[in-house]
Design a protein around this motif. Structure first.
Motif, PDB file in Angstrom:
ATOM      1  N   SER A  51     -43.831  42.935   0.353  1.00  0.00           N
ATOM      2  CA  SER A  51     -43.146  42.722  -1.204  1.00  0.00           C
ATOM      3  C   SER A  51     -42.899  41.321  -1.494  1.00  0.00           C
ATOM      4  O   SER A  51     -42.832  41.140  -2.679  1.00  0.00           O
ATOM      5  CB  SER A  51     -42.068  43.641  -1.027  1.00  0.00           C
ATOM      6  OG  SER A  51     -41.121  43.295  -0.083  1.00  0.00           O
ATOM      7  N   LEU A  52     -42.563  40.646  -0.485  1.00  0.00           N
ATOM      8  CA  LEU A  52     -42.361  39.365  -0.941  1.00  0.00           C
ATOM      9  C   LEU A  52     -43.347  38.490  -1.218  1.00  0.00           C
ATOM     10  O   LEU A  52     -43.255  37.743  -2.518  1.00  0.00           O
ATOM     11  CB  LEU A  52     -41.682  38.285   0.232  1.00  0.00           C
ATOM     12  CG  LEU A  52     -40.209  38.666   0.678  1.00  0.00           C
ATOM     13  CD1 LEU A  52     -39.917  38.018   1.998  1.00  0.00           C
ATOM     14  CD2 LEU A  52     -39.197  38.078  -0.458  1.00  0.00           C
ATOM     15  N   ALA A  53     -44.552  38.928  -0.883  1.00  0.00           N
ATOM     16  CA  ALA A  53     -45.801  38.188  -1.571  1.00  0.00           C
ATOM     17  C   ALA A  53     -45.984  38.602  -2.899  1.00  0.00           C
ATOM     18  O   ALA A  53     -46.599  37.972  -3.673  1.00  0.00           O
ATOM     19  CB  ALA A  53     -47.146  38.298  -0.523  1.00  0.00           C
ATOM     20  N   ARG A  54     -45.694  39.882  -3.030  1.00  0.00           N
ATOM     21  CA  ARG A  54     -45.790  40.614  -4.396  1.00  0.00           C
ATOM     22  C   ARG A  54     -44.695  40.157  -5.349  1.00  0.00           C
ATOM     23  O   ARG A  54     -44.789  40.578  -6.427  1.00  0.00           O
ATOM     24  CB  ARG A  54     -45.898  42.002  -4.590  1.00  0.00           C
ATOM     25  CG  ARG A  54     -47.073  42.612  -3.512  1.00  0.00           C
ATOM     26  CD  ARG A  54     -47.497  44.201  -3.682  1.00  0.00           C
ATOM     27  NE  ARG A  54     -46.268  44.774  -3.350  1.00  0.00           N
ATOM     28  CZ  ARG A  54     -46.164  45.122  -2.169  1.00  0.00           C
ATOM     29  NH1 ARG A  54     -46.661  44.924  -1.146  1.00  0.00           N
ATOM     30  NH2 ARG A  54     -45.042  46.055  -1.816  1.00  0.00           N
ATOM     31  N   ARG A  55     -43.697  39.406  -4.933  1.00  0.00           N
ATOM     32  CA  ARG A  55     -42.533  39.175  -5.591  1.00  0.00           C
ATOM     33  C   ARG A  55     -41.748  40.306  -6.233  1.00  0.00           C
ATOM     34  O   ARG A  55     -41.329  40.378  -7.226  1.00  0.00           O
ATOM     35  CB  ARG A  55     -43.163  38.246  -6.801  1.00  0.00           C
ATOM     36  CG  ARG A  55     -43.625  36.760  -6.530  1.00  0.00           C
ATOM     37  CD  ARG A  55     -43.208  36.161  -5.402  1.00  0.00           C
ATOM     38  NE  ARG A  55     -43.866  34.670  -5.319  1.00  0.00           N
ATOM     39  CZ  ARG A  55     -44.500  34.488  -4.226  1.00  0.00           C
ATOM     40  NH1 ARG A  55     -44.560  35.158  -3.197  1.00  0.00           N
ATOM     41  NH2 ARG A  55     -44.988  33.234  -4.197  1.00  0.00           N
ATOM     42  N   GLU A  56     -41.691  41.168  -5.335  1.00  0.00           N
ATOM     43  CA  GLU A  56     -40.758  42.373  -5.805  1.00  0.00           C
ATOM     44  C   GLU A  56     -40.086  43.017  -4.463  1.00  0.00           C
ATOM     45  O   GLU A  56     -40.301  44.253  -4.188  1.00  0.00           O
ATOM     46  CB  GLU A  56     -41.856  43.648  -6.328  1.00  0.00           C
ATOM     47  CG  GLU A  56     -42.898  44.004  -5.417  1.00  0.00           C
ATOM     48  CD  GLU A  56     -43.547  45.344  -5.967  1.00  0.00           C
ATOM     49  OE1 GLU A  56     -43.209  45.738  -7.038  1.00  0.00           O
ATOM     50  OE2 GLU A  56     -44.590  45.747  -5.417  1.00  0.00           O
ATOM     51  N   PRO A  57     -39.345  42.318  -3.921  1.00  0.00           N
ATOM     52  CA  PRO A  57     -38.531  42.531  -2.604  1.00  0.00           C
ATOM     53  C   PRO A  57     -37.576  43.607  -2.981  1.00  0.00           C
ATOM     54  O   PRO A  57     -36.927  43.666  -4.246  1.00  0.00           O
ATOM     55  CB  PRO A  57     -38.027  41.417  -1.933  1.00  0.00           C
ATOM     56  CG  PRO A  57     -37.939  40.656  -3.048  1.00  0.00           C
ATOM     57  CD  PRO A  57     -38.841  40.659  -4.030  1.00  0.00           C
TER      58      PRO A  57
END
Length: 397
Positions: A51-57
């Motif tokens: 989710s950090l790579a997708r920018r939605e943690p």
């Protein structure tokens, strides 16, 4: 490292949480650079996936400190030249867990020579950033990215579904990269992955959770999950609150989305299409995913399919390639010996025994799945599934 807006694609995280966790992550990644230097990291680049790579943690409010913390794992990916036991990269995760105890750090390793076969959602999450690592110690050759395929979304759905259905996990707390000790995490994520299964690939990439709520995707869940519940599910993940979705029928949502994914109308048709889809494929990866779908129907499906689901599950176990079994061999042999009637037994101890046996099989599944997804040993029998899907669901293959 340059500043990154880690919350760029979240929808519901409050500004105070964003600011607090942004600062904490900045310090975390500075610590990552320092720890990488201290262990003498070489010929290894470090990236973040998930989710950090997708920018939605996801964030959570600490009951003890009253401060917002990162709830999502920090899923690190190391791309290395040589994954020998002597490579210092193997020290990194333990060191980060020691230095940054507020964060749940995991580390997966991919050899550069396997990058062309690196796949599944974990690969899609990190692929766009391969030229911009968090820690760089060497230059790598970056092969062309693979588009996401339906099987990879089904795989992630099965990951969360089995984590919720096959509980307890039989692993010590903190002893698994795959599971949280609290089953409510996986209950919430089963709801999310059920919906993401129907969104499908977007421009060849795995969809973000926030994209579930885009207007042109909401029709895909019509009759399964109303928009207000879809919003609640996404909000409850971003601001971690699993109790907020406790009243939602997770099994009904999972079954409904699975039916629509395969283009059928009910459990009877789903059982039939699952049998056709997995027929003749007896490797551990295909068999385990088939068995988890059958177990959902067995325990939580319509009464008309219970006996047939048990029969199909038992038959799949009798036909599994036993040469691929290590941890799960004795458990599978016992399930086969006990017959379909044992799978139908709803007494608590009998159910617990079946769950424990399937958990043992699951260990072999993840051994082979990891080798496949991280490019070490691709499984040529791993089906794409697209031929069985509804034409109403637009996937990229």
């Amino acid at each position: 490292m340059k500043d990154v807006d880690w919350f760029q694609n979240t929808r519901f995280v409050p500004e105070i949480a964003r600011a607090r966790v942004q600062n904490a992550l900045r310090n975390y990644f500075l610590s990552l650079e320092e720890c990488s230097r201290s262990i003498g990291l070489r010929e290894a680049n470090i990236y973040v996936s998930g989710s950090l790579a997708r920018r939605e943690p996801s964030v959570t409010l600490s009951a003890s400190s009253g401060e917002y913390l990162l709830h999502s794992d920090v899923d690190l990916i190391a791309v290395v030249k040589d994954n020998s036991p002597l490579n210092p990269v193997h020290k990194l995760a333990a060191l980060m867990l020691e230095k940054e105890s507020d964060f749940a750090t995991t580390l997966f390793i991919v050899e550069e020579g396997s990058l062309s076969n690196f796949r599944s959602c974990v690969a899609h999450d990190v692929w766009s950033f391969l030229s911009d690592p968090l820690v760089r110690t060497w230059d790598i050759d970056i092969p062309a990215a693979r588009p996401i395929v339906s099987r990879e979304l089904y795989e992630v759905f099965i990951h969360q579904l089995n984590a919720y259905l096959l509980y307890p996990h039989g692993e010590a707390k903190g002893d698994s990269k795959h599971y949280r000790p609290d089953p409510s995490v996986h209950r919430l994520k089963t709801l999310l992955e059920s919906l993401r299964l129907l969104v499908g690939g977007i421009e060849g990439k795995a969809p973000r959770y926030g994209q579930i709520l885009e207007k042109h995707h909401l029709h895909r869940f019509k009759g399964i999950v109303p928009e207000v519940h879809a919003r609640l599910i996404v909000r409850s993940r971003e601001n971690y609150a699993p109790d907020a979705v406790a009243d939602l029928d997770v099994h009904g949502v999972a079954r409904g989305c699975l039916q629509r994914f395969f283009g059928v109308a009910d459990d009877i048709e789903l059982l039939e299409v699952l049998g056709k889809t997995f027929s003749g494929h007896h490797d551990v990866m295909n068999t385990f995913q088939y068995c988890v779908s059958l177990y959902l129907l067995l325990r939580h499906g319509s009464s008309e399919t219970r006996e047939d689901s048990a029969e199909h599950l038992w038959r799949a176990l009798t036909e599994i390639n036993t040469e691929q079994l290590t941890d799960g061999r004795a458990a599978v042999e016992q399930l086969v010996a006990d017959g379909p009637s044992a799978l139908l037994d709803q007494e608590a101890m009998a159910v617990s025994k079946v769950v424990a046996d399937l958990v043992e099989l699951r260990k072999d599944y993840y051994h082979h799945l990891g080798a496949h997804n991280f490019g070490r040993n691709p499984n040529l029998q791993y089906l794409p599934l697209d031929s069985e899907m509804s034409s109403d669901v637009s996937f990229v293959d």
